[in-house]
Scaffold this motif. Structure first.
Motif, PDB file in Angstrom:
ATOM      1  N   ARG A  21       6.828  -7.699  10.838  1.00  0.00           N
ATOM      2  CA  ARG A  21       7.190  -7.365   9.460  1.00  0.00           C
ATOM      3  C   ARG A  21       6.530  -6.083   8.977  1.00  0.00           C
ATOM      4  O   ARG A  21       6.810  -5.624   7.879  1.00  0.00           O
ATOM      5  CB  ARG A  21       6.810  -8.526   8.538  1.00  0.00           C
ATOM      6  CG  ARG A  21       7.585  -9.812   8.820  1.00  0.00           C
ATOM      7  CD  ARG A  21       7.226 -10.907   7.832  1.00  0.00           C
ATOM      8  NE  ARG A  21       7.971 -12.118   8.087  1.00  0.00           N
ATOM      9  CZ  ARG A  21       7.850 -13.231   7.376  1.00  0.00           C
ATOM     10  NH1 ARG A  21       6.996 -13.270   6.372  1.00  0.00           N
ATOM     11  NH2 ARG A  21       8.563 -14.301   7.673  1.00  0.00           N
ATOM     12  N   VAL A  22       5.617  -5.542   9.761  1.00  0.00           N
ATOM     13  CA  VAL A  22       4.946  -4.303   9.382  1.00  0.00           C
ATOM     14  C   VAL A  22       5.622  -3.154  10.132  1.00  0.00           C
ATOM     15  O   VAL A  22       5.478  -3.023  11.341  1.00  0.00           O
ATOM     16  CB  VAL A  22       3.444  -4.363   9.708  1.00  0.00           C
ATOM     17  CG1 VAL A  22       2.772  -3.055   9.316  1.00  0.00           C
ATOM     18  CG2 VAL A  22       2.802  -5.534   8.980  1.00  0.00           C
ATOM     19  N   HIS A  23       6.374  -2.350   9.391  1.00  0.00           N
ATOM     20  CA  HIS A  23       7.140  -1.271  10.001  1.00  0.00           C
ATOM     21  C   HIS A  23       6.501   0.083   9.703  1.00  0.00           C
ATOM     22  O   HIS A  23       5.768   0.236   8.721  1.00  0.00           O
ATOM     23  CB  HIS A  23       8.585  -1.289   9.485  1.00  0.00           C
ATOM     24  CG  HIS A  23       9.285  -2.587   9.696  1.00  0.00           C
ATOM     25  ND1 HIS A  23       9.612  -3.055  10.951  1.00  0.00           N
ATOM     26  CD2 HIS A  23       9.715  -3.529   8.811  1.00  0.00           C
ATOM     27  CE1 HIS A  23      10.219  -4.212  10.844  1.00  0.00           C
ATOM     28  NE2 HIS A  23      10.299  -4.542   9.559  1.00  0.00           N
ATOM     29  N   CYS A  54      -1.733  -4.672   3.631  1.00  0.00           N
ATOM     30  CA  CYS A  54      -0.523  -3.924   3.302  1.00  0.00           C
ATOM     31  C   CYS A  54      -0.196  -4.090   1.824  1.00  0.00           C
ATOM     32  O   CYS A  54      -0.358  -5.178   1.260  1.00  0.00           O
ATOM     33  CB  CYS A  54       0.649  -4.405   4.147  1.00  0.00           C
ATOM     34  SG  CYS A  54       0.491  -3.983   5.897  1.00  0.00           S
ATOM     35  N   LEU A  55       0.239  -3.011   1.187  1.00  0.00           N
ATOM     36  CA  LEU A  55       0.622  -3.085  -0.215  1.00  0.00           C
ATOM     37  C   LEU A  55       1.773  -4.073  -0.379  1.00  0.00           C
ATOM     38  O   LEU A  55       2.717  -4.078   0.402  1.00  0.00           O
ATOM     39  CB  LEU A  55       1.035  -1.705  -0.728  1.00  0.00           C
ATOM     40  CG  LEU A  55      -0.075  -0.658  -0.794  1.00  0.00           C
ATOM     41  CD1 LEU A  55       0.462   0.642  -1.374  1.00  0.00           C
ATOM     42  CD2 LEU A  55      -1.252  -1.143  -1.616  1.00  0.00           C
ATOM     43  N   GLY A  56       1.650  -4.897  -1.395  1.00  0.00           N
ATOM     44  CA  GLY A  56       2.633  -5.939  -1.615  1.00  0.00           C
ATOM     45  C   GLY A  56       2.314  -7.224  -0.904  1.00  0.00           C
ATOM     46  O   GLY A  56       3.072  -8.181  -0.963  1.00  0.00           O
ATOM     47  N   SER A  57       1.169  -7.256  -0.204  1.00  0.00           N
ATOM     48  CA  SER A  57       0.762  -8.460   0.506  1.00  0.00           C
ATOM     49  C   SER A  57      -0.718  -8.692   0.247  1.00  0.00           C
ATOM     50  O   SER A  57      -1.477  -7.760  -0.027  1.00  0.00           O
ATOM     51  CB  SER A  57       1.010  -8.304   2.009  1.00  0.00           C
ATOM     52  OG  SER A  57       0.420  -9.356   2.729  1.00  0.00           O
ATOM     53  N   HIS A 136      -2.692  -5.530  -6.711  1.00  0.00           N
ATOM     54  CA  HIS A 136      -2.274  -4.230  -6.184  1.00  0.00           C
ATOM     55  C   HIS A 136      -3.291  -3.175  -6.596  1.00  0.00           C
ATOM     56  O   HIS A 136      -3.522  -2.967  -7.783  1.00  0.00           O
ATOM     57  CB  HIS A 136      -0.889  -3.839  -6.707  1.00  0.00           C
ATOM     58  CG  HIS A 136       0.224  -4.624  -6.088  1.00  0.00           C
ATOM     59  ND1 HIS A 136       0.308  -5.987  -6.183  1.00  0.00           N
ATOM     60  CD2 HIS A 136       1.303  -4.226  -5.353  1.00  0.00           C
ATOM     61  CE1 HIS A 136       1.384  -6.401  -5.546  1.00  0.00           C
ATOM     62  NE2 HIS A 136       2.014  -5.356  -5.033  1.00  0.00           N
ATOM     63  N   PRO A 137      -3.877  -2.468  -5.647  1.00  0.00           N
ATOM     64  CA  PRO A 137      -4.883  -1.466  -6.009  1.00  0.00           C
ATOM     65  C   PRO A 137      -4.287  -0.206  -6.623  1.00  0.00           C
ATOM     66  O   PRO A 137      -4.982   0.519  -7.326  1.00  0.00           O
ATOM     67  CB  PRO A 137      -5.564  -1.155  -4.674  1.00  0.00           C
ATOM     68  CG  PRO A 137      -4.509  -1.439  -3.650  1.00  0.00           C
ATOM     69  CD  PRO A 137      -3.721  -2.601  -4.184  1.00  0.00           C
ATOM     70  N   ILE A 138      -3.017   0.074  -6.331  1.00  0.00           N
ATOM     71  CA  ILE A 138      -2.384   1.277  -6.882  1.00  0.00           C
ATOM     72  C   ILE A 138      -0.987   0.934  -7.373  1.00  0.00           C
ATOM     73  O   ILE A 138      -0.413  -0.095  -7.002  1.00  0.00           O
ATOM     74  CB  ILE A 138      -2.289   2.413  -5.845  1.00  0.00           C
ATOM     75  CG1 ILE A 138      -1.431   1.969  -4.647  1.00  0.00           C
ATOM     76  CG2 ILE A 138      -3.662   2.885  -5.408  1.00  0.00           C
ATOM     77  CD1 ILE A 138      -1.118   3.086  -3.674  1.00  0.00           C
ATOM     78  N   SER A 139      -0.447   1.804  -8.218  1.00  0.00           N
ATOM     79  CA  SER A 139       0.924   1.655  -8.698  1.00  0.00           C
ATOM     80  C   SER A 139       1.765   2.807  -8.174  1.00  0.00           C
ATOM     81  O   SER A 139       1.251   3.866  -7.790  1.00  0.00           O
ATOM     82  CB  SER A 139       0.961   1.665 -10.231  1.00  0.00           C
ATOM     83  OG  SER A 139       0.214   0.605 -10.762  1.00  0.00           O
ATOM     84  N   ALA A 668     -10.410  -8.539  -6.729  1.00  0.00           N
ATOM     85  CA  ALA A 668      -9.853  -9.509  -5.787  1.00  0.00           C
ATOM     86  C   ALA A 668      -9.252  -8.854  -4.555  1.00  0.00           C
ATOM     87  O   ALA A 668      -9.385  -9.354  -3.461  1.00  0.00           O
ATOM     88  CB  ALA A 668      -8.806 -10.362  -6.495  1.00  0.00           C
ATOM     89  N   HIS A 669      -8.584  -7.729  -4.744  1.00  0.00           N
ATOM     90  CA  HIS A 669      -7.849  -7.162  -3.628  1.00  0.00           C
ATOM     91  C   HIS A 669      -8.734  -6.481  -2.610  1.00  0.00           C
ATOM     92  O   HIS A 669      -8.266  -6.043  -1.575  1.00  0.00           O
ATOM     93  CB  HIS A 669      -6.820  -6.153  -4.151  1.00  0.00           C
ATOM     94  CG  HIS A 669      -7.442  -5.013  -4.924  1.00  0.00           C
ATOM     95  ND1 HIS A 669      -7.562  -5.016  -6.286  1.00  0.00           N
ATOM     96  CD2 HIS A 669      -7.976  -3.856  -4.492  1.00  0.00           C
ATOM     97  CE1 HIS A 669      -8.145  -3.878  -6.673  1.00  0.00           C
ATOM     98  NE2 HIS A 669      -8.387  -3.173  -5.607  1.00  0.00           N
ATOM     99  N   THR A 670     -10.022  -6.339  -2.874  1.00  0.00           N
ATOM    100  CA  THR A 670     -10.890  -5.631  -1.945  1.00  0.00           C
ATOM    101  C   THR A 670     -11.486  -6.534  -0.888  1.00  0.00           C
ATOM    102  O   THR A 670     -12.146  -6.045   0.007  1.00  0.00           O
ATOM    103  CB  THR A 670     -12.043  -4.953  -2.712  1.00  0.00           C
ATOM    104  OG1 THR A 670     -12.848  -5.953  -3.345  1.00  0.00           O
ATOM    105  CG2 THR A 670     -11.506  -4.009  -3.747  1.00  0.00           C
ATOM    106  N   LEU A 671     -11.286  -7.836  -0.971  1.00  0.00           N
ATOM    107  CA  LEU A 671     -11.915  -8.745  -0.028  1.00  0.00           C
ATOM    108  C   LEU A 671     -10.946  -9.077   1.099  1.00  0.00           C
ATOM    109  O   LEU A 671      -9.972  -9.794   0.906  1.00  0.00           O
ATOM    110  CB  LEU A 671     -12.359 -10.030  -0.736  1.00  0.00           C
ATOM    111  CG  LEU A 671     -13.041 -11.082   0.157  1.00  0.00           C
ATOM    112  CD1 LEU A 671     -14.256 -10.465   0.838  1.00  0.00           C
ATOM    113  CD2 LEU A 671     -13.450 -12.293  -0.653  1.00  0.00           C
TER     114      LEU A 671
END
Length: 773
Positions: A21-23, A54-57, A136-139, A668-671
Motif C-alpha cells: 500500500r506504500v507507493h 506515512c501521512l494519512g496513517s 497529521h503533522p502538516i497540512s 501524539a503523532h511523534t511516537l
C-alpha cells in the motif's frame, strides 16, 4: 527543516517490497530524536530500515533509507496538496517548479493553469484549505489566486472555500490550486532560472543501464554502464561504472555531466531482436571454478567498491560468448528489477539487479573474514579442516527463499526436511527459522570453538544451504546433527526420542554456538536473559478467544515483567499444560506484535490524549472502559481525571522514566511504535510437530510444512516430507473475532485448523533490530 518542527520528512521514491500500500510518491516522516536514535546503531545507511509514519496513517513502516529521499517541511506541504502519489513523485523530480514554489510570496504576480489555459493573477492566500486531524503533522499547502485584467471572472470562487473566507475578491475572480499549476510571471524575481543541460545524449534518451561512451578530455575516452542519473545545481549528471579507470586498470566509477556522455551501440541484443529460444538458463555450478551457482552469496567489485548480493540467474544472451550472472544486490546499487533490455530474467526490488560476467563473481568474503579475525584461537589442524571444507565446495552462503521463489523451490512432495525417527521437533524448528527468514543467520556464520565447529558446519552446509538452494534435505543430515549433539553429552536420547523445539533451540543457541540471549527481560529493575519466553497466565484472566498480543500482555502483567530492549527475534511458547492439554480452543495469530507498551524504558503515549505519558497504572490493566486489556499509560492531567472516579481512587499509578529533553516531542503523532512481524508458527497435534511459514506480505502468503506427511514402505521404508501452499489461512485471518469464534475446527478448510487450534510456538522478528544483532 523548519526550526519549530521536530520531524524529518521524506518522499518514497522506490516501491517497497514489503508494503503493497506504500507507493512511490507517498510522503512520510520520522521524529528527529527517533531518527538519531536509529542512526546511532549503524555506521552505514545503505541498508538502514527507517521506522517512518506515512501521512494519512498512524502506523509506522520500516522503509529502506535508499527507498526514500528527504524533503523540507515546506516541500512536503506543497507536495501533499497533490492528489495522486504518481503525480507527487513527478513534481518532486521536477525540481525547478517545486523549488520555485517554495519561494512564492503573497501578492506575487503569477500565471495559473486552469483548463489548459494560463490565467494571470496575484497570490492572495498561501495555506491549508481544510483542517486535518491532530495526528497529521502538516497540512496540504495551496495557493489562492485573485485573477487580474482580462482574466477576471474566469474563476470559480470569490475567495471562499467550503463557506470559509480565505481572502476577499470579486465574484468568480478567485481560484485555489496546488503549486504544480502556478508559475511566477517574472521568474527571475524569485531566483535565477535554472539552465537546461545541453547533452550529447538528451536526458529523455539516456537511461539507467545504458552502455555509454564519455569524454573526460581529448586524450581519454571512457566506456561503461550508467548506474544512476541525478540533478545537482541545475545540471544533470550520470554516475557510470567504468570498464577501466583513467589509468587503464580495473574499472572504477565516475560522475560526469550528461553533456559529455554519448550512447554507444550496446553489445546485447535489443528486446525485439532477442530470440527467447536462445536465452539459455544455465544452473550448473561447474560453470564457475569455485562452484558458485544460483542462490550463492557473492561479491563483485564495482566502481565505488565491493558490492554484495545473491546470484538469482545464470545463463547466456545472444551475441555474448561468456556466461552471465544476474545478481540481486543487498543495497540499491543495481540498475533494474531483474529485467534486462525489456526482458525479465528474474524478479527483485527495483534498483537491486545487476548483470555481470559469472567469472567476475567470487564468494562473499564477509563470511570468511571471521577465520582471519580469530586465527589466533584456531589450531593449525582446524584451519586445515576449514580449508578442506572450503575447497570441497562449501563456499555457498545461500540466501533465504524469497516469496517469488517459494512455489518453484519449496512447494511439493519430497520438499522441506525429511523426517526420520522422531525428528519432527527439529525438522519443524529448523525449517521455520531458516527456510524463508534470515533473522538468526548469525548462528550459521559466527565464530565457534573448534569442538563445536562440526555442528555449525553440519547445520550450514548439510541442512540450511541445501534447503534454501534445492528445497529438500535428506533425513540422514538431520540425524547426523542429532548424533553430534548427543556425542557432546547434552542428551543421551537425541537420536531416538522426541523432544521439545525449545530444548533443541536452547542447546544450539546457548550451549553450542553461544549466541547472545535474544531476550532481555526487566523484573523489578533486574535484567534477566533468555532465548525463548513461555507464556503463563493467572487464574483470573477473562480471555476466551485471545490474540497472541493479548496473551503476551497478560503474561507480562501477571509476572511483573517488561522488555529491557526490543528483541531482534522473539520466540513465544503458548500457554499449555504439557503437550496435549491446551488452555484455549483457538488462538488468533497477531501478524504484528506491538511491544511499545512492554518496554521498561523509552517514551510512552497517553492512551487518552496522545501526549507523552508520565504514569502507568497496573490497576487499570483490566479496566474494560478504556480497552479490554493492555497496559494503561496516562499523562498527569488524564491520570488525575481518570482516578477521580470512586472505583479507581484506590489505584496506585507509578511514574514513568522520561528521557531528558523528550517533552518537546510529546505530540501524539511523534511516537513511533516498535512492532515485530510474525514469520513462523510451530504447531503440535498428537505429539507431532509441523510448521506454518508467513513468507510474504500478502494475506495468502502462507505455506505449511510436515516432515512426515506420508510414508513409503514399512520398516525399511522412508518418510515423505511435504510443503504446501495454504492461502486459506489468510481467509480466516481476515475474519472478525465473532466470525472466527463461530468456526467449527473440523469444518475449517485445508490445514487452517491446525494453525488456530494447535499453535505451540510463535516466532517474530524485528526487521530493524535484526540489522544490528
Amino acid at each position: 527543516m523548519d526550526s519549530k518542527d521536530d520531524n524529518l520528512y521524506y518522499i518514497v521514491t522506490r516501491e517497497p517490497e514489503t508494503y503493497r500500500r506504500v507507493h512511490p510518491g507517498r510522503l512520510c516522516y520520522i521524529p528527529q530524536y527517533r531518527y538519531e536514535s536509529v542512526l546511532k546503531r549503524t555506521d552505514k545507511t545503505s541498508d538502514l530500515l527507517l521506522p517512518v509514519i506515512c501521512l494519512g496513517s498512524s502506523v509506522d513502516y520500516r522503509l529502506l533509507f535508499s527507498h526514500i529521499e528527504a524533503v523540507s517541511k515546506m516541500e512536503a506541504e506543497l507536495l501533499q496538496a497533490l492528489d495522486e502519489d504518481s503525480e507527487r513523485l513527478h513534481w518532486f523530480r521536477e525540481k525547478t517548479t517545486l523549488k520555485t514554489a517554495v519561494h512564492l510570496k503573497m501578492n506575487t504576480a503569477v500565471f495559473v493553469n486552469e483548463g489548459g489555459k494560463e490565467l494571470r493573477g496575484l497570490i492572495r492566500f498561501i495555506g491549508k484549505l481544510t483542517d486535518l486531524p491532530y495526528t497529521h503533522p502538516i497540512s496540504s499547502k495551496f495557493f489562492g489566486i485573485e485573477l487580474q485584467g482580462e482574466d477576471k471572472g474566469k474563476g470559480p470562487s470569490n475567495g471562499k472555500y467550503n463557506s470559509r473566507t480565505l481572502f476577499t475578491c470579486e465574484r468568480n475572480c478567485g481560484i485555489f490550486v496546488p503549486f504544480s499549476r502556478v508559475r511566477p510571471a517574472v521568474p527571475n524575481s524569485l531566483q535565477p532560472p535554472i539552465p537546461q543541460p545541453t547533452s550529447l545524449a538528451r536526458s529523455d534518451e539516456l537511461n539507467i543501464g545504458d552502455r555509454v561512451t564519455f569524454y573526460l578530455d581529448h586524450d581519454h575516452v571512457g566506456c561503461g554502464m550508467v548506474m544512476d542519473l541525478e540533478w545537482k545545481e541545475g545540471q544533470q549528471f550520470a554516475r557510470i561504472s567504468t570498464d577501466k579507470d583513467v589509468n587503464g586498470d580495473i574499472g572504477g566509477e565516475v560522475k560526469v555531466p550528461v553533456g559529455i556522455v554519448s550512447k554507444e551501440k550496446v553489445a546485447f541484443a535489443e528486446p525485439e531482436a532477442m530470440d527467447t529460444d536462445t536465452h539459455l538458463v544455465e544452473t550448473k555450478t561447474d560453470a564457475h571454478p569455485m562452484g558458485l551457482g544460483v542462490n550463492s552469496r557473492v561479491e563483485v567489485t564495482l566502481g565505488a567498491g565491493d558490492a554484495y548480493g545473491t546470484i538469482r540467474w545464470i545463463g547466456f544472451l545472444p551475441d555474448r560468448q561468456e556466461t552471465l550472472a544476474g545478481l540481486e544486490l543487498e543495497g540499491n546499487r543495481g540498475v533494474s528489477d531483474g529485467t534486462f533490455k525489456g526482458q525479465r530474467l528474474f524478479s527483485c526490488p527495483p534498483g537491486r539487479a545487476l548483470f555481470v560476467k559469472l567469472l567476475t563473481c567470487r564468494p562473499d568474503s564477509r563470511f570468511q573474514d571471521s577465520l582471519a579475525n580469530h586465527s589466533e584461537k584456531i589450531t593449525s589442524h582446524e584451519i586445515a579442516g576449514r580449508e578442506t571444507s572450503l575447497s570441497a565446495g562449501h563456499l555457498d552462503n545461500v540466501a533465504p527463499i524469497s516469496t517469488d521463489q517459494v512455489s518453484q523451490v519449496l512447494i511439493g512432495r519430497m520438499k522441506g526436511i525429511q523426517g526420520h525417527c522422531n525428528s519432527c521437533y527439529m525438522d519443524a524448528a529448523i525449517f521455520s527459522l531458516f527456510s524463508c527468514c534470515s533473522v538468526l543467520d548469525s548462528l550459521l556464520y559466527k565464530f565457534t570453538e573448534p569442538r563445536d565447529t562440526p555442528i555449525q558446519n553440519t547445520l550450514l552446509h548439510d541442512i540450511v544451504n541445501p534447503l534454501r538452494s534445492k528445497g529438500f534435505v535428506e533425513g540422514k543430515h538431520v540425524m547426523k546433527l542429532r548424533q553430534q549433539l548427543q556425542n557432546h553429552g547434552y542428551s543421551g536420547t537425541f537420536t531416538t526420542d522426541e523432544k521439545d523445539p525449545e530444548e533443541f533451540l536452547t542447546v544450539i543457541m546457548q550451549h553450542i554456538l553461544a549466541l547472545e540471549p535474544l531476550l532481555k527481560l526487566s523484573a523489578g529493575g533486574d535484567v534477566q536473559e533468555s532465548y525463548c519466553y513461555q507464556i503463563f497466565l493467572d487464574h483470573n484472566h477473562s480471555l476466551v478467544l485471545p490474540t497472541v498480543q493479548q496473551l503476551l500482555e497478560h503474561s507480562f502483567y501477571s509476572a511483573g515483567l517488561k522488555l529491557a530492549e526490543v528483541p531482534s527475534c522473539f520466540i513465544l511458547q503458548m500457554p499449555r499444560f504439557g503437550k496435549k492439554f491446551k488452555m484455549f480452543e483457538k488462538i488468533i495469530p497477531s501478524l504484528e506484535l506491538d511491544v511499545t507498551d512492554l518496554l521498561s524504558e523509552g517514551p510512552q503515549q497517553c492512551m487518552l490524549c496522545g501526549q507523552v505519558a508520565h504514569e502507568e497504572c497496573l490497576d487499570c490493566f483490566k479496566d474494560s472502559l478504556f480497552s479490554p486489556t493492555g497496559f494503561k499509560h496516562f499523562c498527569r492531567t488524564c491520570s488525575s481525571q481518570v482516578h477521580l472516579h470512586p472505583q479507581r481512587r484506590s489505584h496506585r499509578p507509578t511514574p514513568l522514566r522520561i528521557l531528558e529533553g523528550f517533552q518537546r516531542h510529546g505530540a501524539a503523532h511523534t511516537l513511533a511504535r516498535d512492532k515485530l512481524e510474525l514469520f513462523a508458527v510451530l504447531c503440535i497435534e498428537t505429539s507431532h510437530y509441523v510448521s506454518f511459514i508467513k513468507h510474504g506480505p500478502g494475506s495468502q502468503d502462507w505455506i505449511f510444512f510436515d516432515s512426515m506427511a506420508d510414508r513409503l514402505g514399512e520398516k525399511d521404508g522412508y518418510n515423505i516430507p511435504q510443503v504446501q501452499a495454504c492461502p486459506e489461512v489468510g481467509v480466516y485471518l481476515d475474519m472478525s473475532p465473532a466470525e472466527l469464534a463461530g468456526q467449527v475446527p473440523r469444518d475449517m478448510k485445508g490445514v487452517a485448523k491446525r494453525l488456530f487450534c494447535d499453535a505451540y510456538m510463535y516466532l517474530y522478528q524485528s526487521t530493524s533490530m535484526c540489522l544490528y544483532r
